[in-house]
Design a protein around this motif. Sequence first.
Motif, PDB file in Angstrom:
ATOM      1  N   VAL A 291     -40.476   1.174 -57.995  1.00 17.75           N
ATOM      2  CA  VAL A 291     -39.377   2.104 -57.454  1.00 17.75           C
ATOM      3  C   VAL A 291     -38.098   1.294 -57.722  1.00 17.75           C
ATOM      4  CG1 VAL A 291     -39.438   0.842 -55.168  1.00 17.75           C
ATOM      5  CG2 VAL A 291     -38.568   3.448 -55.360  1.00 17.75           C
ATOM      6  N   CYS A 292     -38.085  -0.057 -57.900  1.00 16.87           N
ATOM      7  CA  CYS A 292     -36.818  -0.762 -58.312  1.00 16.87           C
ATOM      8  C   CYS A 292     -36.323  -0.369 -59.582  1.00 16.87           C
ATOM      9  CB  CYS A 292     -37.111  -2.155 -58.346  1.00 16.87           C
ATOM     10  SG  CYS A 292     -37.925  -3.004 -56.761  1.00 16.87           S
ATOM     11  N   LEU A 293     -37.334   0.152 -60.479  1.00 10.98           N
ATOM     12  CA  LEU A 293     -36.675   0.340 -61.951  1.00 10.98           C
ATOM     13  C   LEU A 293     -35.904   1.629 -61.997  1.00 10.98           C
ATOM     14  CD1 LEU A 293     -40.516  -0.073 -63.654  1.00 10.98           C
ATOM     15  CD2 LEU A 293     -38.319  -1.687 -63.383  1.00 10.98           C
ATOM     16  N   THR A 294     -35.885   2.387 -61.017  1.00  8.45           N
ATOM     17  CA  THR A 294     -34.711   3.636 -60.976  1.00  8.45           C
ATOM     18  C   THR A 294     -33.474   3.153 -61.104  1.00  8.45           C
ATOM     19  OG1 THR A 294     -36.338   4.831 -59.474  1.00  8.45           O
ATOM     20  CG2 THR A 294     -34.149   5.626 -59.690  1.00  8.45           C
ATOM     21  N   CYS A 295     -33.273   2.038 -60.436  1.00 10.48           N
ATOM     22  CA  CYS A 295     -31.855   1.351 -60.456  1.00 10.48           C
ATOM     23  C   CYS A 295     -31.770  -0.075 -61.280  1.00 10.48           C
ATOM     24  CB  CYS A 295     -31.137   1.300 -59.162  1.00 10.48           C
ATOM     25  SG  CYS A 295     -30.958   3.039 -58.353  1.00 10.48           S
ATOM     26  N   HIS A 296     -32.825  -0.500 -61.685  1.00  9.26           N
ATOM     27  CA  HIS A 296     -32.795  -2.114 -62.257  1.00  9.26           C
ATOM     28  C   HIS A 296     -33.744  -2.294 -63.256  1.00  9.26           C
ATOM     29  CE1 HIS A 296     -30.963  -3.767 -58.605  1.00  9.26           C
ATOM     30  NE2 HIS A 296     -31.820  -3.085 -57.976  1.00  9.26           N
ATOM     31  N   GLY A 297     -34.317  -0.706 -63.916  1.00 10.77           N
ATOM     32  CA  GLY A 297     -34.954  -0.779 -65.151  1.00 10.77           C
ATOM     33  C   GLY A 297     -34.093  -0.955 -66.211  1.00 10.77           C
TER      34      GLY A 297
ATOM     35  N   GLU B 155     -32.686   2.367 -44.709  1.00  8.85           N
ATOM     36  CA  GLU B 155     -31.513   2.645 -45.053  1.00  8.85           C
ATOM     37  C   GLU B 155     -31.702   3.456 -46.407  1.00  8.85           C
ATOM     38  OE1 GLU B 155     -28.838   3.487 -43.551  1.00  8.85           O
ATOM     39  OE2 GLU B 155     -29.965   2.508 -41.644  1.00  8.85           O
ATOM     40  N   LEU B 156     -32.429   2.731 -47.503  1.00  7.08           N
ATOM     41  CA  LEU B 156     -32.455   3.249 -48.863  1.00  7.08           C
ATOM     42  C   LEU B 156     -33.354   4.492 -48.704  1.00  7.08           C
ATOM     43  CD1 LEU B 156     -32.947  -0.100 -50.769  1.00  7.08           C
ATOM     44  CD2 LEU B 156     -30.829   1.617 -50.877  1.00  7.08           C
ATOM     45  N   VAL B 157     -34.278   4.506 -47.774  1.00 10.83           N
ATOM     46  CA  VAL B 157     -35.240   5.815 -48.004  1.00 10.83           C
ATOM     47  C   VAL B 157     -34.377   6.888 -47.356  1.00 10.83           C
ATOM     48  CG1 VAL B 157     -37.049   6.887 -46.536  1.00 10.83           C
ATOM     49  CG2 VAL B 157     -37.480   4.599 -47.795  1.00 10.83           C
ATOM     50  N   LYS B 158     -33.483   6.822 -46.303  1.00  9.46           N
ATOM     51  CA  LYS B 158     -32.498   7.686 -45.725  1.00  9.46           C
ATOM     52  C   LYS B 158     -31.694   8.307 -46.890  1.00  9.46           C
ATOM     53  CE  LYS B 158     -32.272   5.883 -41.202  1.00  9.46           C
ATOM     54  NZ  LYS B 158     -31.744   5.119 -40.135  1.00  9.46           N
TER      55      LYS B 158
ATOM     56  N   SER C 284     -31.625  11.954 -48.565  1.00  8.41           N
ATOM     57  CA  SER C 284     -30.350  12.773 -48.310  1.00  8.41           C
ATOM     58  C   SER C 284     -29.706  13.099 -49.677  1.00  8.41           C
ATOM     59  CB  SER C 284     -29.224  11.963 -47.327  1.00  8.41           C
ATOM     60  OG  SER C 284     -28.761  11.024 -48.075  1.00  8.41           O
ATOM     61  N   GLY C 285     -29.651  12.559 -50.570  1.00  3.97           N
ATOM     62  CA  GLY C 285     -29.272  12.548 -51.924  1.00  3.97           C
ATOM     63  C   GLY C 285     -29.712  11.915 -53.067  1.00  3.97           C
ATOM     64  N   GLY C 286     -30.719  11.570 -53.064  1.00  4.46           N
ATOM     65  CA  GLY C 286     -31.314  10.853 -54.344  1.00  4.46           C
ATOM     66  C   GLY C 286     -30.968   9.460 -54.590  1.00  4.46           C
ATOM     67  N   PRO C 287     -31.198   8.757 -55.668  1.00  6.43           N
ATOM     68  CA  PRO C 287     -30.680   7.704 -56.067  1.00  6.43           C
ATOM     69  C   PRO C 287     -29.370   7.209 -55.973  1.00  6.43           C
ATOM     70  CG  PRO C 287     -32.431   8.325 -57.641  1.00  6.43           C
ATOM     71  CD  PRO C 287     -31.961   9.552 -56.872  1.00  6.43           C
TER      72      PRO C 287
END
Length: 181
Positions: free
Chosen positions: A139-145, A44-47, A51-54
């Motif tokens: 990849v987690c750092l995009t939202c958790h870094g 679901e996260l990849v989708k 579709s609209g980035g992070p």
Amino acid sequence: MKYFLISLILLTPLSCSKTDNQAAEKKQQYRKAIKELHHGLKSELVKGMQSGGPTAALAVCNTKAPIIAAEISKKLNLEISRTSLKPRNPNNAPDEWETKVLQQFEQRLAKGEDPKTIEFIEQVKDQWRYMKAIPTAPVCLTCHGANINPEIAAKIKSLYPEDKATGFKIGDLRGAFSIKE
């Protein structure tokens, strides 16, 4: 008295062995459940990313993650969730048992244990409890870094006003999958 001690000595390893075997079987079952949850969330996260980035992925995580966990829990007749000492969603805050296990995970990580292998299983009264660490991947750092894009940070703030799940580095313990049965 001598016979009692001998039978007690002989019976003790058998009962421990049975519990150990049961724990090993449960551990395998729980690992499969976690793989299923992880696969569903990742899909679901990849989708969302495609579709609209992070920011779209954040919305997917906010709405679909609880649904996926609930569906898998119902299908497998157990309670599977994610938790953290620094939760993004206050609904995922750890209970007392999970807090102690997460603190043990942090200690194990500090001693050099690979976060990908950190797990714990225990039978508490009549309930099995299991946790498996979630390490922070690149990849987690995009939202958790520590350095989150301002647009993403604004979306996090709007979806999760009480967010504590930032400032992580690669290899940090971001949280854990938790199972109750």
